[in-house]
Scaffold this motif. Structure first.
Motif, PDB file in Angstrom:
ATOM      1  N   GLU A 137       0.820  -1.217   0.000  1.00  0.00           N
ATOM      2  CA  GLU A 137       0.000   0.000   0.000  1.00  0.00           C
ATOM      3  C   GLU A 137       0.852   1.266   0.000  1.00  0.00           C
ATOM      4  O   GLU A 137       0.496   2.275   0.611  1.00  0.00           O
ATOM      5  CB  GLU A 137      -0.958   0.000   1.207  1.00  0.00           C
ATOM      6  CG  GLU A 137      -1.988  -1.124   1.185  1.00  0.00           C
ATOM      7  CD  GLU A 137      -3.063  -0.929   0.112  1.00  0.00           C
ATOM      8  OE1 GLU A 137      -3.259   0.215  -0.351  1.00  0.00           O
ATOM      9  OE2 GLU A 137      -3.691  -1.925  -0.281  1.00  0.00           O
ATOM     10  N   GLY A 138       2.032   1.175  -0.645  1.00  0.00           N
ATOM     11  CA  GLY A 138       2.889   2.357  -0.756  1.00  0.00           C
ATOM     12  C   GLY A 138       3.639   2.726   0.515  1.00  0.00           C
ATOM     13  O   GLY A 138       4.313   3.752   0.566  1.00  0.00           O
ATOM     14  N   LEU A 139       3.532   1.885   1.537  1.00  0.00           N
ATOM     15  CA  LEU A 139       4.124   2.239   2.837  1.00  0.00           C
ATOM     16  C   LEU A 139       5.531   1.663   3.009  1.00  0.00           C
ATOM     17  O   LEU A 139       5.809   0.534   2.612  1.00  0.00           O
ATOM     18  CB  LEU A 139       3.233   1.714   3.972  1.00  0.00           C
ATOM     19  CG  LEU A 139       1.839   2.349   4.030  1.00  0.00           C
ATOM     20  CD1 LEU A 139       0.919   1.546   4.942  1.00  0.00           C
ATOM     21  CD2 LEU A 139       1.942   3.792   4.510  1.00  0.00           C
ATOM     22  N   GLY A 140       6.392   2.451   3.634  1.00  0.00           N
ATOM     23  CA  GLY A 140       7.721   1.971   4.012  1.00  0.00           C
ATOM     24  C   GLY A 140       8.607   1.641   2.821  1.00  0.00           C
ATOM     25  O   GLY A 140       8.349   2.047   1.686  1.00  0.00           O
ATOM     26  N   GLU A 141       9.681   0.904   3.100  1.00  0.00           N
ATOM     27  CA  GLU A 141      10.686   0.572   2.072  1.00  0.00           C
ATOM     28  C   GLU A 141      10.093  -0.322   0.983  1.00  0.00           C
ATOM     29  O   GLU A 141      10.424  -0.180  -0.197  1.00  0.00           O
ATOM     30  CB  GLU A 141      11.882  -0.153   2.702  1.00  0.00           C
ATOM     31  CG  GLU A 141      12.717   0.702   3.638  1.00  0.00           C
ATOM     32  CD  GLU A 141      12.148   0.785   5.052  1.00  0.00           C
ATOM     33  OE1 GLU A 141      11.066   0.196   5.306  1.00  0.00           O
ATOM     34  OE2 GLU A 141      12.782   1.445   5.887  1.00  0.00           O
ATOM     35  N   GLY A 143       6.908  -0.427   0.108  1.00  0.00           N
ATOM     36  CA  GLY A 143       5.992   0.437  -0.635  1.00  0.00           C
ATOM     37  C   GLY A 143       6.707   1.370  -1.589  1.00  0.00           C
ATOM     38  O   GLY A 143       6.178   1.722  -2.641  1.00  0.00           O
ATOM     39  N   ALA A 144       7.935   1.760  -1.217  1.00  0.00           N
ATOM     40  CA  ALA A 144       8.732   2.642  -2.068  1.00  0.00           C
ATOM     41  C   ALA A 144       9.440   1.867  -3.174  1.00  0.00           C
ATOM     42  O   ALA A 144      10.175   2.452  -3.970  1.00  0.00           O
ATOM     43  CB  ALA A 144       9.757   3.389  -1.217  1.00  0.00           C
ATOM     44  N   GLY A 145       9.253   0.548  -3.204  1.00  0.00           N
ATOM     45  CA  GLY A 145       9.879  -0.264  -4.244  1.00  0.00           C
ATOM     46  C   GLY A 145      11.363  -0.491  -4.002  1.00  0.00           C
ATOM     47  O   GLY A 145      12.108  -0.813  -4.925  1.00  0.00           O
ATOM     48  N   GLU A 146      11.797  -0.351  -2.753  1.00  0.00           N
ATOM     49  CA  GLU A 146      13.213  -0.515  -2.423  1.00  0.00           C
ATOM     50  C   GLU A 146      13.536  -1.919  -1.913  1.00  0.00           C
ATOM     51  O   GLU A 146      14.704  -2.257  -1.703  1.00  0.00           O
ATOM     52  CB  GLU A 146      13.624   0.507  -1.355  1.00  0.00           C
ATOM     53  CG  GLU A 146      13.520   1.945  -1.833  1.00  0.00           C
ATOM     54  CD  GLU A 146      13.636   2.958  -0.700  1.00  0.00           C
ATOM     55  OE1 GLU A 146      13.845   2.559   0.459  1.00  0.00           O
ATOM     56  OE2 GLU A 146      13.507   4.159  -0.991  1.00  0.00           O
ATOM     57  N   ALA A 147      12.510  -2.718  -1.656  1.00  0.00           N
ATOM     58  CA  ALA A 147      12.741  -4.053  -1.094  1.00  0.00           C
ATOM     59  C   ALA A 147      11.548  -4.952  -1.390  1.00  0.00           C
ATOM     60  O   ALA A 147      10.452  -4.475  -1.693  1.00  0.00           O
ATOM     61  CB  ALA A 147      12.953  -3.961   0.417  1.00  0.00           C
ATOM     62  N   ILE A 148      11.812  -6.257  -1.312  1.00  0.00           N
ATOM     63  CA  ILE A 148      10.747  -7.265  -1.393  1.00  0.00           C
ATOM     64  C   ILE A 148      10.877  -8.150  -0.159  1.00  0.00           C
ATOM     65  O   ILE A 148      11.993  -8.565   0.202  1.00  0.00           O
ATOM     66  CB  ILE A 148      10.855  -8.104  -2.682  1.00  0.00           C
ATOM     67  CG1 ILE A 148      10.507  -7.241  -3.904  1.00  0.00           C
ATOM     68  CG2 ILE A 148       9.935  -9.330  -2.621  1.00  0.00           C
ATOM     69  CD1 ILE A 148      10.658  -7.963  -5.245  1.00  0.00           C
ATOM     70  N   ALA A 149       9.754  -8.419   0.503  1.00  0.00           N
ATOM     71  CA  ALA A 149       9.753  -9.294   1.677  1.00  0.00           C
ATOM     72  C   ALA A 149       8.835 -10.484   1.428  1.00  0.00           C
ATOM     73  O   ALA A 149       7.957 -10.431   0.559  1.00  0.00           O
ATOM     74  CB  ALA A 149       9.279  -8.523   2.909  1.00  0.00           C
ATOM     75  N   CYS A 150       9.061 -11.554   2.176  1.00  0.00           N
ATOM     76  CA  CYS A 150       8.246 -12.763   2.027  1.00  0.00           C
ATOM     77  C   CYS A 150       8.016 -13.417   3.388  1.00  0.00           C
ATOM     78  O   CYS A 150       8.892 -13.395   4.246  1.00  0.00           O
ATOM     79  CB  CYS A 150       8.965 -13.788   1.137  1.00  0.00           C
ATOM     80  SG  CYS A 150       9.216 -13.216  -0.540  1.00  0.00           S
ATOM     81  N   HIS A 151       6.837 -13.975   3.535  1.00  0.00           N
ATOM     82  CA  HIS A 151       6.509 -14.803   4.690  1.00  0.00           C
ATOM     83  C   HIS A 151       6.183 -16.208   4.205  1.00  0.00           C
ATOM     84  O   HIS A 151       5.643 -16.376   3.096  1.00  0.00           O
ATOM     85  CB  HIS A 151       5.249 -14.266   5.395  1.00  0.00           C
ATOM     86  CG  HIS A 151       5.537 -13.328   6.516  1.00  0.00           C
ATOM     87  ND1 HIS A 151       5.112 -12.028   6.522  1.00  0.00           N
ATOM     88  CD2 HIS A 151       6.211 -13.509   7.688  1.00  0.00           C
ATOM     89  CE1 HIS A 151       5.510 -11.442   7.655  1.00  0.00           C
ATOM     90  NE2 HIS A 151       6.189 -12.303   8.368  1.00  0.00           N
ATOM     91  N   ALA A 152       6.479 -17.204   5.015  1.00  0.00           N
ATOM     92  CA  ALA A 152       6.108 -18.589   4.706  1.00  0.00           C
ATOM     93  C   ALA A 152       5.693 -19.291   5.991  1.00  0.00           C
ATOM     94  O   ALA A 152       6.295 -19.080   7.046  1.00  0.00           O
ATOM     95  CB  ALA A 152       7.297 -19.330   4.082  1.00  0.00           C
ATOM     96  N   VAL A 153       4.646 -20.079   5.898  1.00  0.00           N
ATOM     97  CA  VAL A 153       4.211 -20.933   6.997  1.00  0.00           C
ATOM     98  C   VAL A 153       4.080 -22.349   6.440  1.00  0.00           C
ATOM     99  O   VAL A 153       3.482 -22.543   5.381  1.00  0.00           O
ATOM    100  CB  VAL A 153       2.868 -20.460   7.606  1.00  0.00           C
ATOM    101  CG1 VAL A 153       2.363 -21.467   8.631  1.00  0.00           C
ATOM    102  CG2 VAL A 153       3.024 -19.099   8.254  1.00  0.00           C
ATOM    103  N   VAL A 154       4.659 -23.297   7.167  1.00  0.00           N
ATOM    104  CA  VAL A 154       4.637 -24.675   6.685  1.00  0.00           C
ATOM    105  C   VAL A 154       4.146 -25.605   7.793  1.00  0.00           C
ATOM    106  O   VAL A 154       4.385 -25.345   8.969  1.00  0.00           O
ATOM    107  CB  VAL A 154       6.051 -25.101   6.193  1.00  0.00           C
ATOM    108  CG1 VAL A 154       7.044 -25.230   7.331  1.00  0.00           C
ATOM    109  CG2 VAL A 154       6.008 -26.373   5.392  1.00  0.00           C
TER     110      VAL A 154
END
Ligand code: MG
Length: 158
Positions: A137-141, A143-154
């Motif tokens: 939603e455009g928020l933080g790093e 949102g600024a397109g400076e990073a990609i994050a991922c979550h995983a649950v197994v």
């Protein structure tokens, strides 16, 4: 039957001059993820989720970024190693759920391919693998397109 659940998280900085590889799939984009390895934050999050379910530490312990043998390494090789640790302990994956947080590029066109890649690396049917993608939603790093994050649950079973 024994059930285990694990969670994994990772974030990498987006920079110019790098390939963008996520979930083992090369995504066409003007920037890629910075990292000692190929920077595949999704495979790192999945690896950590499996290690977490096994109470077997984290990928930083198993594959230290100070070790030159992991420089530029294909993260699929790391996840295969984690899979073998899991299998040695007699566990198999019941299901995997993941989220990619990225403002750009859009991952919708690549979700099926990433699901297939995860399913292939882990040796399980694609119906056991979920890949979700959302913006920040455009928020933080992120949102600024400076990073990609991922979550995983197994969830693992024995
Ligand atoms: Mg990482």
């Amino acid at each position: 039957m024994e059930l285990r659940t694990g969670i994994g998280y990772d974030i990498h900085r987006l920079v110019e001059g790098r390939r963008l590889v996520l979930g083992g799939v090369e995504i066409p984009y003007i920037m890629g993820l910075l990292g000692h390895s190929d920077g595949d934050a999704l495979l790192h999050a999945v690896s950590d989720a499996i290690l977490g379910a096994l109470s077997a530490g984290d990928i930083g312990e198993h594959f230290p970024d100070s070790d030159p043998q992991f420089h530029g390494v294909d993260s699929a090789r790391l996840l295969e190693k984690v899979r073998s640790i899991m299998e040695e302990r007699g566990f198999s994956i019941n299901n995997l759920d993941t989220i990619i947080y990225a403002e750009q590029p859009k991952f919708l066109p690549f979700k099926k391919q990433i699901q297939g890649s995860l399913s292939h690396i882990l040796g399980i049917g694609p119906e056991r693998v979920s890949v979700k993608a959302k913006t920040n939603e455009g928020l933080g790093e992120i949102g600024a397109g400076e990073a990609i994050a991922c979550h995983a649950v197994v969830t693992l079973t024995k």
